[in-house]
Scaffold this motif. Structure first.
Motif, short mmCIF file in Angstrom:
data_model
loop_
_atom_site.label_atom_id
_atom_site.label_comp_id
_atom_site.label_asym_id
_atom_site.label_seq_id
_atom_site.Cartn_x
_atom_site.Cartn_y
_atom_site.Cartn_z
N SER A 181 -1.70 -5.07 -7.27
CA SER A 181 -0.38 -5.05 -6.65
C SER A 181 0.17 -3.63 -6.53
N LYS A 182 -0.15 -2.79 -7.53
CA LYS A 182 0.35 -1.40 -7.47
C LYS A 182 -0.37 -0.62 -6.37
N GLU B 266 1.14 -1.71 -3.22
CA GLU B 266 2.49 -1.16 -3.07
C GLU B 266 2.47 0.28 -2.59
#
Length: 477
Positions: free
Chosen positions: A215-216, A219
């Protein structure tokens, strides 16, 4: 209420005097012991519990030290070595015929059978010292995760304004209290359910760490890192070398579970032969853990680059969603309770067996009381409590013991994972000296010896650094 009692000596006598008909019954195996009920799935659960420790969350840091080129190569190389040597070791469970040969109940029994008295003493010292060090390492790791839950809540409540530093000592005591209770489970085959729970927990926190890393990356929209790892300038050239050595050791030891492999194999029912089931279970556990390791290590590195923390969940690489981070840390604690028991059961068994042999007339050591569903043995009760207390107090006095455990692991990796399995297999398979296969096995052993030495040097450097800031009972986060 005490309904009956039987001594360990009497129990051994019953096993020895058991007729073949009894041994072939539904209740007993061919060696007169209670029927083994382990399966491919329980063996796999035991191995995954033993292999996947909270150290998996440091693999992003290890990848950052080595870079995109070296780290994945080492992941695959060590996985292949571990699988191969574990299969060699699994073949040594029975002496002679793989179906009807005499069983070796423990790693040390196998070494005794194939390599003799001198090497079994060396093996025992290394194996049990490593198991003791692992128990201490689990205590440290569990306390860090417990404190991380409190720290995560503190950060959330204060909106990251409070530094939220807490002592880990109270959490070490709590983890010790939990293990005092579970350590009273008498035998290895009785903790299959705990291993299954622990294996599920290990997947839980590993997948959460992986998901947060992915997810990072999504992002930020970029893959951080470089081919050669952390750059000179961010760290000194000397630090780069020591860190690379430590990272190499972290990857090598993350794949190892030889210390308890024979004990796990001794829980498997037959037919088919135990070694056949064990090799399949080894293939599954090594494949699953290697894929998981590589994904966590690589996505963690892609997310943080050179700044990858030593622990993705307790080093606060992630703060949000805080509830998900908390679930992951709770899962780590539950898993480490199971890992502690899987690792310590062989040590418990050895001490109790040795004491019963040395003092066969002692009622304190040998007498067992039937308390409905539980058999109480006073020696087991007292000695296991003292053992758990020692693995709780030592890390409180020596907060940097984790690096010492790294040295123990480095020293133990080569002999326990490679040397003894290779040497035992050579004897069992009657491989001629100086044949091409013998030379290949020896070359593998020497290569892994070099890895162990390199990792030990890196861990020793870490201890030297820790000693400079050493303060007893100070384990703040």
């Amino acid at each position: 209420m005490i309904s009956g009692e039987i001594t360990a000596t009497q129990q051994s006598s019953l096993e020895i005097s058991m007729s073949p008909a009894q041994g072939d019954s539904k209740c007993f195996d061919d060696d007169g012991r209670l029927k083994r009920t382990g399966t491919f799935w329980t063996a796999s659960a035991h191995m995954i519990t033993a292999v996947i420790g909270s150290g998996v969350l440091s693999l992003a840091w290890a990848t950052a030290q080595l870079g995109w080129l070296a780290a994945p190569s080492f992941f695959l190389s060590f996985a292949l070595v571990t699988y191969y040597t574990s299969c060699l070791l699994a073949s040594c469970y029975r002496s002679g015929d793989p179906v009807t040969g005499r069983r070796n109940y423990t790693y040390m029994d196998a070494v005794q059978t194939y390599l003799g008295d001198f090497k079994v003493k060396i093996c025992g010292a290394i194996q049990y010292l490593n198991l003791f060090g692992m128990a201490i390492g689990y205590t440290i790791a569990a306390s860090i995760s417990m404190a991380a839950v409190r720290r995560s809540n503190c950060f959330h409540d204060s909106h990251a304004k409070d530094p939220c530093h807490f002592s880990n000592n109270i959490y070490m005591l709590a983890f010790g209290a939990i293990n005092i209770f579970f350590s009273q489970i008498p035998h290895f085959h009785q903790i299959s359910w705990l291993s299954i729970v622990a294996a599920v927990m290990s997947f839980t926190y590993s997948l959460i760490g992986l998901a947060l890393g992915i997810s990072k990356v999504a992002e930020t929209g970029e893959f951080k890192g470089s081919l050669t790892g952390i750059s000179i300038g961010t760290v000194t050239q000397t630090q780069k070398i020591w860190r690379s050595f430590q990272a190499l050791g972290a990857i090598a030891f993350a794949c190892s579970y030889s210390l308890v492999l024979i004990e796990i194999e001794d829980t498997i029912k037959s037919p088919p032969s135990e070694s056949k089931i064990m090799k399949k279970a080894t293939g599954l556990s090594v494949s699953v853990t290697t894929v998981l390791y590589m994904m966590i290590g690589c996505f963690g590195y892609a997310a943080f680059g050179d700044l990858a923390p030593k622990n993705l969940l307790t080093g606060f690489g992630f703060y949000n969603p805080f509830w998900l981070v908390n679930i992951a840390n709770i899962a780590i604690v539950v898993h480490l309770v199971g890992a502690y028991q899987v690792s310590c059961q062989p040590l418990f068994s050895y001490v109790e067996k040795h004491a019963a042999t040395k003092f066969p007339q002692s009622t304190f050591i040998n007498k067992e009381y039937n308390l409905k569903a539980y058999k109480l043995n006073l020696f087991r009760l007292v000695w296991r409590i003292l053992f758990v207390m020692s693995t709780t107090i030592i890390p409180m006095v020596m907060p940097f013991f984790e690096n010492i455990a790294g040295i123990l692991g480095a020293i133990g990796f080569w002999p326990l994972t490679v040397y003894f399995p290779v040497e035992m297999y050579i004897v069992q398979a009657k491989i001629p000296k100086w044949s091409s296969r013998w030379i290949s096995l020896q070359m593998l052993s020497v290569a892994c010896l070099i890895i162990s030495i390199v990792a030990a040097v890196g861990s020793f450097a870490g201890v030297v650094t820790d000693l400079k800031a050493y303060k007893p009972f100070q384990t703040n986060n």
